[in-house]
Motif scaffolding. Structure first.
Motif, mmCIF file in Angstrom:
data_model
loop_
_atom_site.group_PDB
_atom_site.id
_atom_site.type_symbol
_atom_site.label_atom_id
_atom_site.label_comp_id
_atom_site.label_asym_id
_atom_site.label_seq_id
_atom_site.Cartn_x
_atom_site.Cartn_y
_atom_site.Cartn_z
ATOM 1 N N MET A 1 0.852 -1.175 0.000
ATOM 2 C CA MET A 1 0.000 0.000 0.000
ATOM 3 C C MET A 1 0.900 1.242 0.000
ATOM 4 O O MET A 1 1.798 1.357 0.808
ATOM 5 C CB MET A 1 -0.889 -0.022 1.247
ATOM 6 C CG MET A 1 -1.777 1.182 1.352
ATOM 7 S SD MET A 1 -2.855 1.264 2.819
ATOM 8 C CE MET A 1 -3.502 -0.341 2.987
ATOM 9 N N ASN A 2 0.604 2.169 -0.913
ATOM 10 C CA ASN A 2 1.403 3.393 -0.935
ATOM 11 C C ASN A 2 0.841 4.414 0.048
ATOM 12 O O ASN A 2 -0.217 4.216 0.642
ATOM 13 C CB ASN A 2 1.510 3.954 -2.361
ATOM 14 C CG ASN A 2 0.195 4.475 -2.904
ATOM 15 O OD1 ASN A 2 -0.614 5.028 -2.174
ATOM 16 N ND2 ASN A 2 -0.022 4.307 -4.201
ATOM 17 N N ALA A 3 1.554 5.511 0.217
ATOM 18 C CA ALA A 3 1.174 6.523 1.210
ATOM 19 C C ALA A 3 -0.194 7.120 0.913
ATOM 20 O O ALA A 3 -0.983 7.363 1.840
ATOM 21 C CB ALA A 3 2.237 7.618 1.266
ATOM 22 N N ASP A 4 -0.513 7.361 -0.391
ATOM 23 C CA ASP A 4 -1.814 7.921 -0.733
ATOM 24 C C ASP A 4 -2.948 6.978 -0.347
ATOM 25 O O ASP A 4 -3.975 7.405 0.163
ATOM 26 C CB ASP A 4 -1.896 8.253 -2.230
ATOM 27 C CG ASP A 4 -1.080 9.483 -2.590
ATOM 28 O OD1 ASP A 4 -0.740 10.267 -1.679
ATOM 29 O OD2 ASP A 4 -0.795 9.660 -3.786
ATOM 30 N N GLY A 9 -7.410 5.491 3.084
ATOM 31 C CA GLY A 9 -7.955 4.514 4.018
ATOM 32 C C GLY A 9 -8.272 5.136 5.368
ATOM 33 O O GLY A 9 -9.314 4.836 5.970
ATOM 34 N N ARG A 10 -7.393 5.990 5.847
ATOM 35 C CA ARG A 10 -7.639 6.685 7.118
ATOM 36 C C ARG A 10 -8.852 7.594 7.001
ATOM 37 O O ARG A 10 -9.688 7.661 7.926
ATOM 38 C CB ARG A 10 -6.418 7.503 7.531
ATOM 39 C CG ARG A 10 -5.277 6.662 8.064
ATOM 40 C CD ARG A 10 -4.060 7.489 8.455
ATOM 41 N NE ARG A 10 -4.401 8.611 9.311
ATOM 42 C CZ ARG A 10 -3.745 9.780 9.299
ATOM 43 N NH1 ARG A 10 -2.719 9.972 8.499
ATOM 44 N NH2 ARG A 10 -4.099 10.748 10.107
ATOM 45 N N THR A 13 -12.025 5.524 7.034
ATOM 46 C CA THR A 13 -12.307 5.051 8.390
ATOM 47 C C THR A 13 -12.833 6.173 9.274
ATOM 48 O O THR A 13 -13.819 5.996 10.009
ATOM 49 C CB THR A 13 -11.031 4.441 9.015
ATOM 50 O OG1 THR A 13 -10.637 3.322 8.222
ATOM 51 C CG2 THR A 13 -11.262 4.004 10.450
ATOM 52 N N GLU A 14 -12.194 7.326 9.213
ATOM 53 C CA GLU A 14 -12.614 8.453 10.056
ATOM 54 C C GLU A 14 -14.005 8.952 9.690
ATOM 55 O O GLU A 14 -14.795 9.303 10.579
ATOM 56 C CB GLU A 14 -11.587 9.587 9.998
ATOM 57 C CG GLU A 14 -10.227 9.224 10.582
ATOM 58 C CD GLU A 14 -10.284 8.759 12.035
ATOM 59 O OE1 GLU A 14 -11.150 9.211 12.806
ATOM 60 O OE2 GLU A 14 -9.431 7.924 12.409
ATOM 61 N N VAL A 15 -14.350 8.976 8.407
ATOM 62 C CA VAL A 15 -15.693 9.392 8.011
ATOM 63 C C VAL A 15 -16.724 8.377 8.499
ATOM 64 O O VAL A 15 -17.782 8.751 9.005
ATOM 65 C CB VAL A 15 -15.787 9.608 6.480
ATOM 66 C CG1 VAL A 15 -17.230 9.762 6.033
ATOM 67 C CG2 VAL A 15 -14.974 10.830 6.068
#
Length: 154
Positions: A1-4, A9-10, A13-15
């Protein structure tokens, strides 16, 4: 998985958590004001308060909802005395809906109760952080709205 992908993904998850915690917070607060309007009625009244009388099609477009859904919600709100229908001044064949004084009072009570909750939760946030959150949430909502409008057109 790349940084983008990790950042996306974060965000996802946060939404998801935001939606879940927001609804749980609304249900768990034992203040009648929070429960005096359902979410749909609150959003419709907020929009009518800001934009003025609207026909159902304009309301549906603004709220990214199906016209039949808004028609049902408007019917229930009219029965509850929260909105009124009247002839469209620009087209006598159509109708527009507007918030009643009772609807605006209930919306204002809910808005104030919700503001108190957010004021408490964000009490230790700086003014800058609060402003940044408001800006970013508005951008997110606009992006969600634009995507929904584009999908309906295709």
């Amino acid at each position: 998985m790349n940084a983008d992908e990790s950042v996306i993904g974060r965000i996802e998850t946060e939404v998801a958590l935001l939606m879940r915690f927001g609804e749980a917070t609304r249900r768990a607060i034992p203040v009648e004001a929070h429960r005096s309007l359902d979410r749909a009625a609150y959003v419709i009244l907020r929009h009518l308060d800001e934009a003025g009388p609207q026909n159902v099609s304009a309301l549906a477009a603004r709220l990214n909802l199906d016209g039949s859904t808004v028609t049902r919600q408007v019917g229930a709100m009219e029965r509850d005395g929260l909105i009124a229908r009247e002839a469209d001044p620009s087209d006598g064949r159509g109708t527009v809906v507007s918030a009643t004084e009772a609807g605006l009072r209930r919306m204002s009570v809910v808005r104030g109760a919700r503001a108190e909750v957010y004021e408490e939760m964000l009490a230790d946030w700086s003014d800058h952080d609060r402003a940044e959150l408001a800006t970013l949430l508005a951008r997110l909502n606009e992006a969600l709205s634009a995507r929904s409008r584009a999908r309906r057109r295709s």
